[in-house]
Each structure stands twice: as structure tokens, then as C-alpha cells.
Design an enzyme around this catalytic site. Structure first.
Site, PDB file in Angstrom:
ATOM      1  N   GLN A 139     -22.183 106.851 -86.042  1.00 40.30           N
ATOM      2  CA  GLN A 139     -21.224 107.131 -84.964  1.00 40.30           C
ATOM      3  C   GLN A 139     -20.408 105.884 -84.675  1.00 40.30           C
ATOM      4  OE1 GLN A 139     -23.308 109.523 -81.600  1.00 40.30           O
ATOM      5  NE2 GLN A 139     -24.916 108.446 -82.691  1.00 40.30           N
ATOM      6  N   GLY A 172     -30.794 103.779 -82.674  1.00 43.44           N
ATOM      7  CA  GLY A 172     -29.865 103.148 -81.735  1.00 43.44           C
ATOM      8  C   GLY A 172     -28.803 104.064 -81.168  1.00 43.44           C
ATOM      9  N   THR A 173     -29.203 105.280 -80.875  1.00 43.52           N
ATOM     10  CA  THR A 173     -28.236 106.194 -80.259  1.00 43.52           C
ATOM     11  C   THR A 173     -28.857 106.858 -79.035  1.00 43.52           C
ATOM     12  OG1 THR A 173     -26.815 108.118 -80.633  1.00 43.52           O
ATOM     13  CG2 THR A 173     -28.762 107.952 -82.012  1.00 43.52           C
ATOM     14  N   ASP A 190     -17.347 100.356 -85.913  1.00 45.42           N
ATOM     15  CA  ASP A 190     -17.280  99.017 -86.508  1.00 45.42           C
ATOM     16  C   ASP A 190     -17.541  99.132 -88.008  1.00 45.42           C
ATOM     17  OD1 ASP A 190     -20.147  98.682 -87.178  1.00 45.42           O
ATOM     18  OD2 ASP A 190     -20.475  98.528 -85.017  1.00 45.42           O
ATOM     19  N   HIS A 245     -17.231 109.236 -86.500  1.00 44.28           N
ATOM     20  CA  HIS A 245     -16.303 109.032 -85.380  1.00 44.28           C
ATOM     21  C   HIS A 245     -15.119 108.133 -85.741  1.00 44.28           C
ATOM     22  CE1 HIS A 245     -19.577 110.207 -82.198  1.00 44.28           C
ATOM     23  NE2 HIS A 245     -19.059 111.237 -82.812  1.00 44.28           N
TER      24      HIS A 245
END
Ligand code: NAD
Ligand code: ZN
Length: 233
Positions: A91, A176-177, A94, A109
């Protein structure tokens, strides 16, 4: 033990946090000093294109000062060493997964390092600023480039490929979401329906933590390399 061939990994802002890229909603509910609705929706862009372009120009420029962390590097090591199917769905906008070395990667995304031309649909790589109305390198139209970011209310990219990979996976791992942004938050449900094992790796229990078979809570930079070592044996 069930044999694992096909792995799908979903990552979110937490995987880049230890690189110094801020996550979405800090303790004050703001993202880099802005309300998310003021910078990350098509309506916000229509209302105040200059503010939105400058916001993403600053995010894009900030990438030059950050580097992949041990979590990105471990996922790249898994990509290189895993003989079965593997898909990393991020998502994140970067470029730290690709700079870390991941190859089997989809940005659902969008990407800070791309522009999207509203005139011709081209999505050229973009390293500099988009404010100042630069011309599209493909069609020449001026003032028609926006960040190639999927804003709230827009359709994420690569959904058919992601759905097919999850349908076929034996292991689904979310890293990490927050489990707050759909459709990504629903992937664990699809994976369970497909009969896959599911694992959450996150700093703290996410909104959907109860949906996972297993959870490991702590910083991705420590937990992901450990997990990859176990998988690659
Ligand atoms: P989020 O900010 O909603 O959630 C981040 C999650 O990461 C939280 O659950 C938090 O507990 C966890 N976390 C924080 N530090 C961690 C660490 N060191 N190790 C492991 N986990 C950690 O982010 P999201 O779920 O990705 O969803 C928000 C949206 O924000 C996405 O649509 C994404 O496009 C966008 N976004 C992207 C970036 C980026 O590209 N790096 C940054 C901010 C927002
Ligand atoms: Zn164009």
C-alpha cells in the site's frame, strides 16, 4: 505441516516507519500536519491543486533522505530465495521495496515517483516536482499531470492480479498495516476463504488482528528478518 508454495505479502506504512517515513495517522490524527481528507482525495485536488501538488512534491523529495530498513531487505531476500510463487503487494507509495531489491512487487496505491496525465493516461516516472504545471512527456499537455497516487474514493491498481494471487496462496502475511483502509483490510478474509494460513506482523494488534491465525507484535525491522530466516530455513 502444510506445505507452503504460494505466498502473498501485504505491506503498509509500518514497514517504512523505521526508515523515517511517517505512517498515515499519527497520534494527533494528522499526516505531516494535514488532515488526510485535505490532501488525499480527488475532491481535495479539485479544490486546491497547488496544496495537494506541494504536499506530494514534499513527500517525493523526502524519499531522497531515507533508505530501506532491515524489513525491506529481508523481504527482498525472501523474494530472491523463494522458489514458489511470491507476490509482495504494498500500500506504500514510497520506493523502498524496490530500492531494497524486491522484484515481484505491486504498488496497489500508486507511486510517488510517477505522475499520471489526465489528458492521455500516461504514467511516466517522475523524480522532480509536479507543481508549476510541467508538460506531459507523452502528449505535451501542460497542467494535466497529477501524482500517480490512488486517493480515497479511487480504485486501487492491480486488483485482478492481487485477487488471483490471494485465491491461490497457501500463506498470507500482513506487515505494518493498520487494517483500516479497504480493500486491503479485506485481503485476510479472502485468504482465509481460500484456505491459506494467515500471519500478522505489526507493531501492535491491528484492527483486524483477530482474523489472523497467528500474530507477532513488535517492530518490523526486527520481526521480518526473523520470520524470513525461519521460512528460508
Ligand atoms: P497506517 O498508517 O494506517 O498504519 C500503519 C501501521 O503500522 C499501524 O498499525 C502501526 O501500528 C504499524 N507500525 C508502525 N510502526 C511500525 C513498525 N516499526 N513496525 C511494524 N509496524 C509498525 O498505514 P496503512 O495501513 O499502510 O494505510 C494507510 C494508507 O497510507 C495507505 O493507503 C498508504 O497508501 C498510505 N501511506 C503510505 C506511506 C508510505 O508510502 N510509506 C506512508 C503513509 C501513508
Ligand atoms: Zn499526456
Amino acid at each position: 505441516m502444510v506445505r507452503i508454495d504460494n505466498i502473498v505479502i501485504l505491506t503498509g506504512a509500518g514497514v517504512s516507519a523505521e526508515s523515517g517515513v511517517p505512517t498515515f495517522r499519527g497520534p494527533d490524527g494528522l499526516w505531516e500536519g494535514h488532515r488526510v481528507e485535505d490532501v488525499a482525495t480527488p475532491e481535495a485536488f479539485a479544490r486546491n491543486p497547488t496544496l495537494v501538488q506541494r504536499f506530494y512534491d514534499a513527500r517525493r523529495a523526502a524519499l531522497a533522505a531515507v533508505n530501506p530498513n532491515p524489513a525491506h531487505l529481508a523481504l527482498a531476500r525472501l523474494d530472491a530465495g523463494w522458489r514458489g510463487n511470491l507476490l509482495l503487494v504494498t500500500q506504500n507509495v514510497d520506493d523502498l521495496h524496490e530500492r531494497g531489491g524486491s522484484r515481484r512487487l505491486l504498488h496497489m496505491h500508486g507511486e510517488l515517483k510517477r505522475a499520471l496525465c489526465k489528458a492521455c493516461g500516461a504514467a511516466p516516472e517522475w523524480a522532480g516536482d509536479l507543481s508549476g504545471d510541467p508538460a506531459c512527456p507523452r502528449c505535451g499537455a501542460a497542467g494535466r499531470l497529477r501524482p500517480d497516487i490512488v486517493w480515497f474514493g479511487e480504485m486501487p491498481y492491480h486488483m485482478a492480479a492481487i485477487e488471483a494471487a490471494i485465491d491461490a496462496c497457501d500463506l498470507f502475511v500482513s506487515i505494518g498495516t493498520s487494517g483500516a483502509v479497504y480493500p486491503a483490510a479485506g485481503f485476510v478474509g479472502w485468504a482465509r476463504a481460500a484456505g491459506a494460513k494467515t500471519l500478522e506482523i505489526n507493531l501492535d494488534p491491528s484492527a483486524g488482528t483477530a482474523l489472523f491465525d497467528k500474530a507477532r507484535h513488535g517492530p518490523a525491522g526486527a520481526l521480518v528478518p526473523q520470520w524470513v530466516d525461519e521460512l528460508l530455513g
